[in-house]
Design an enzyme around this catalytic site. Structure first.
Site, PDB file in Angstrom:
ATOM      1  N   ASP A  38       0.862  -1.182   0.000  1.00  0.00           N
ATOM      2  CA  ASP A  38       0.000   0.000   0.000  1.00  0.00           C
ATOM      3  C   ASP A  38       0.893   1.225   0.000  1.00  0.00           C
ATOM      4  O   ASP A  38       1.794   1.343   0.835  1.00  0.00           O
ATOM      5  CB  ASP A  38      -0.893   0.019   1.242  1.00  0.00           C
ATOM      6  N   VAL A  39       0.641   2.132  -0.922  1.00  0.00           N
ATOM      7  CA  VAL A  39       1.452   3.339  -1.069  1.00  0.00           C
ATOM      8  C   VAL A  39       0.547   4.555  -0.928  1.00  0.00           C
ATOM      9  O   VAL A  39      -0.561   4.584  -1.461  1.00  0.00           O
ATOM     10  CB  VAL A  39       2.155   3.367  -2.451  1.00  0.00           C
TER      11      VAL A  39
END
Length: 135
Positions: free
Chosen positions: A10-11
């Site tokens: 997850d960014v």
């Protein structure tokens, strides 16, 4: 084999716009370069990497093309893009401007169609042919 191991990351952008890795439903950031982290995942045996852009997930405003271009160019394993698809043009742009192997999409299929309701909709074969014939 490695092809059965998919690493998901997850960014999210921090306050200064820098991309960071996040855990715990996007509440805990982990310092370090996102691309370097993906390279490390590949070295440790990941066969594919699913990149979810928290900032764009569910927004239907397009994928994070620059991030996905950078990650997919740095790896020799497949990259799956997630977060941002709002129309067929977004899928086309992703396929033309990055080296990603696949895309994940949710809202585009749920909130598409004449009623914009919670129904699953799929583009017709004709719609798909029309969008990709412009290449």
């Amino acid at each position: 084999g490695a092809s059965t191991v998919i690493a998901g990351i997850d960014v999210k952008s921090n306050l200064w716009g820098k991309k960071e890795l996040y855990t715990h439903s996007g509440t805990k950031s982990h310092k370090g370069n996102v691309v370097d982290y993906c390279i490390e995942l590949e070295k440790r045996g990941a066969g594919e990497i699913l990149v979810n852009s928290i900032d764009r997930d569910g927004m239907m405003k397009g994928y994070d093309i620059e991030l996905l271009k950078e990650i997919s160019s740095a790896l020799s394993i497949p990259v799956i893009a997630c977060g941002g698809a709002g129309n067929l043009e977004h899928l086309k742009e992703l396929s033309l401007r990055t080296n990603v192997s696949a895309f994940a999409a949710g809202s585009i299929f749920v909130f598409k169609g004449p009623h914009k309701a919670v129904l699953i909709n799929y583009p017709s074969q004709q719609q798909l042919k029309e969008i990709w014939k412009e290449q």
